[in-house]
Design a protein around this motif. Sequence first.
Motif, PDB file in Angstrom:
ATOM      1  N   TYR A  62     -28.675  13.247 -48.797  1.00 39.40           N
ATOM      2  CA  TYR A  62     -28.720  11.959 -49.492  1.00 39.40           C
ATOM      3  C   TYR A  62     -29.973  11.805 -50.350  1.00 39.40           C
ATOM      4  O   TYR A  62     -29.979  11.035 -51.296  1.00 39.40           O
ATOM      5  CB  TYR A  62     -28.644  10.814 -48.480  1.00 39.40           C
ATOM      6  CG  TYR A  62     -27.258  10.662 -47.892  1.00 39.40           C
ATOM      7  CD1 TYR A  62     -26.318   9.835 -48.487  1.00 39.40           C
ATOM      8  CD2 TYR A  62     -26.880  11.370 -46.761  1.00 39.40           C
ATOM      9  CE1 TYR A  62     -25.038   9.704 -47.967  1.00 39.40           C
ATOM     10  CE2 TYR A  62     -25.606  11.249 -46.227  1.00 39.40           C
ATOM     11  CZ  TYR A  62     -24.689  10.410 -46.837  1.00 39.40           C
ATOM     12  OH  TYR A  62     -23.421  10.297 -46.317  1.00 39.40           O
ATOM     13  N   THR A  84     -35.959  13.817 -40.565  1.00 33.24           N
ATOM     14  CA  THR A  84     -35.018  14.517 -41.435  1.00 33.24           C
ATOM     15  C   THR A  84     -35.697  14.884 -42.748  1.00 33.24           C
ATOM     16  O   THR A  84     -36.803  14.437 -43.040  1.00 33.24           O
ATOM     17  CB  THR A  84     -33.777  13.633 -41.712  1.00 33.24           C
ATOM     18  OG1 THR A  84     -32.852  14.370 -42.525  1.00 33.24           O
ATOM     19  CG2 THR A  84     -34.137  12.357 -42.431  1.00 33.24           C
ATOM     20  N   THR A 120     -31.218  14.892 -45.123  1.00 33.15           N
ATOM     21  CA  THR A 120     -29.876  15.369 -44.811  1.00 33.15           C
ATOM     22  C   THR A 120     -29.370  14.675 -43.546  1.00 33.15           C
ATOM     23  O   THR A 120     -30.078  14.620 -42.549  1.00 33.15           O
ATOM     24  CB  THR A 120     -29.890  16.896 -44.576  1.00 33.15           C
ATOM     25  OG1 THR A 120     -30.447  17.529 -45.725  1.00 33.15           O
ATOM     26  CG2 THR A 120     -28.495  17.432 -44.325  1.00 33.15           C
ATOM     27  N   ALA A 121     -28.151  14.155 -43.607  1.00 36.06           N
ATOM     28  CA  ALA A 121     -27.534  13.542 -42.429  1.00 36.06           C
ATOM     29  C   ALA A 121     -27.043  14.647 -41.493  1.00 36.06           C
ATOM     30  O   ALA A 121     -26.942  15.816 -41.879  1.00 36.06           O
ATOM     31  CB  ALA A 121     -26.381  12.634 -42.842  1.00 36.06           C
ATOM     32  N   LYS A 122     -26.701  14.289 -40.274  1.00 28.34           N
ATOM     33  CA  LYS A 122     -26.256  15.274 -39.279  1.00 28.34           C
ATOM     34  C   LYS A 122     -25.016  16.039 -39.721  1.00 28.34           C
ATOM     35  O   LYS A 122     -24.779  17.155 -39.289  1.00 28.34           O
ATOM     36  CB  LYS A 122     -26.010  14.589 -37.936  1.00 28.34           C
ATOM     37  CG  LYS A 122     -27.289  14.127 -37.290  1.00 28.34           C
ATOM     38  CD  LYS A 122     -27.033  13.459 -35.959  1.00 28.34           C
ATOM     39  CE  LYS A 122     -28.344  12.982 -35.360  1.00 28.34           C
ATOM     40  NZ  LYS A 122     -28.174  12.330 -34.076  1.00 28.34           N
ATOM     41  N   SER A 123     -24.238  15.429 -40.623  1.00 27.47           N
ATOM     42  CA  SER A 123     -23.030  16.088 -41.121  1.00 27.47           C
ATOM     43  C   SER A 123     -23.356  17.237 -42.070  1.00 27.47           C
ATOM     44  O   SER A 123     -22.498  18.037 -42.404  1.00 27.47           O
ATOM     45  CB  SER A 123     -22.169  15.076 -41.872  1.00 27.47           C
ATOM     46  OG  SER A 123     -22.855  14.655 -43.048  1.00 27.47           O
ATOM     47  N   LYS A 134     -24.609  16.563 -45.127  1.00 24.74           N
ATOM     48  CA  LYS A 134     -24.651  15.981 -46.472  1.00 24.74           C
ATOM     49  C   LYS A 134     -26.067  15.500 -46.773  1.00 24.74           C
ATOM     50  O   LYS A 134     -26.663  14.786 -45.981  1.00 24.74           O
ATOM     51  CB  LYS A 134     -23.674  14.815 -46.587  1.00 24.74           C
ATOM     52  CG  LYS A 134     -23.664  14.196 -47.975  1.00 24.74           C
ATOM     53  CD  LYS A 134     -22.634  13.110 -48.125  1.00 24.74           C
ATOM     54  CE  LYS A 134     -22.697  12.524 -49.526  1.00 24.74           C
ATOM     55  NZ  LYS A 134     -21.736  11.439 -49.699  1.00 24.74           N
ATOM     56  N   VAL A 194     -24.092   5.318 -45.352  1.00 27.07           N
ATOM     57  CA  VAL A 194     -24.146   6.633 -44.721  1.00 27.07           C
ATOM     58  C   VAL A 194     -23.185   6.573 -43.535  1.00 27.07           C
ATOM     59  O   VAL A 194     -23.561   6.216 -42.425  1.00 27.07           O
ATOM     60  CB  VAL A 194     -25.577   6.992 -44.252  1.00 27.07           C
ATOM     61  CG1 VAL A 194     -25.602   8.397 -43.664  1.00 27.07           C
ATOM     62  CG2 VAL A 194     -26.573   6.871 -45.397  1.00 27.07           C
ATOM     63  N   PRO A 195     -21.906   6.892 -43.779  1.00 25.84           N
ATOM     64  CA  PRO A 195     -20.890   6.740 -42.732  1.00 25.84           C
ATOM     65  C   PRO A 195     -21.151   7.568 -41.473  1.00 25.84           C
ATOM     66  O   PRO A 195     -20.689   7.217 -40.391  1.00 25.84           O
ATOM     67  CB  PRO A 195     -19.595   7.187 -43.409  1.00 25.84           C
ATOM     68  CG  PRO A 195     -19.893   7.464 -44.820  1.00 25.84           C
ATOM     69  CD  PRO A 195     -21.366   7.376 -45.026  1.00 25.84           C
ATOM     70  N   GLU A 196     -21.912   8.662 -41.614  1.00 23.93           N
ATOM     71  CA  GLU A 196     -22.156   9.541 -40.464  1.00 23.93           C
ATOM     72  C   GLU A 196     -23.127   8.955 -39.453  1.00 23.93           C
ATOM     73  O   GLU A 196     -23.251   9.454 -38.344  1.00 23.93           O
ATOM     74  CB  GLU A 196     -22.759  10.883 -40.922  1.00 23.93           C
ATOM     75  CG  GLU A 196     -21.978  11.620 -41.961  1.00 23.93           C
ATOM     76  CD  GLU A 196     -22.450  11.312 -43.380  1.00 23.93           C
ATOM     77  OE1 GLU A 196     -22.605  12.253 -44.158  1.00 23.93           O
ATOM     78  OE2 GLU A 196     -22.653  10.141 -43.719  1.00 23.93           O
ATOM     79  N   LEU A 197     -23.873   7.922 -39.829  1.00 16.18           N
ATOM     80  CA  LEU A 197     -24.904   7.381 -38.949  1.00 16.18           C
ATOM     81  C   LEU A 197     -24.436   6.130 -38.222  1.00 16.18           C
ATOM     82  O   LEU A 197     -23.863   5.233 -38.838  1.00 16.18           O
ATOM     83  CB  LEU A 197     -26.164   7.023 -39.759  1.00 16.18           C
ATOM     84  CG  LEU A 197     -26.874   8.186 -40.442  1.00 16.18           C
ATOM     85  CD1 LEU A 197     -28.062   7.676 -41.220  1.00 16.18           C
ATOM     86  CD2 LEU A 197     -27.309   9.223 -39.424  1.00 16.18           C
ATOM     87  N   GLY A 227     -22.077   3.283 -39.208  1.00 20.03           N
ATOM     88  CA  GLY A 227     -21.902   3.283 -40.656  1.00 20.03           C
ATOM     89  C   GLY A 227     -22.718   2.178 -41.283  1.00 20.03           C
ATOM     90  O   GLY A 227     -23.756   1.786 -40.773  1.00 20.03           O
TER      91      GLY A 227
END
Length: 91
Positions: free
Chosen positions: A59, A49, A52-55, A57, A28-31, A34
Amino acid sequence: TVEGIEAGMRCEVSPGSRRGSVAFVGEVPELGNGGFWIGVIFDEPVGKTDGTAKSGKRYFDAPGTKYGGFVRGKNVEVGEFPERDTMDELE
């Protein structure tokens, strides 16, 4: 490490002995910095959550905004962790 952890496994997450099921294992590159993360669907609303990641997207799909969480593998123990009966805790 996420070695040996797969989607569908029951787990307990530290800190807090939060129980749930593994829903996602991967990058999860956004966290944070990475790297690999475990997506957990918690039995109770103790997450941050819905998968959903903050971006934006998604998962994995948790049943509500507080039922999912992304955690590092070092904080996850997989095994026989049945859902807790809240009535047992009241006795």
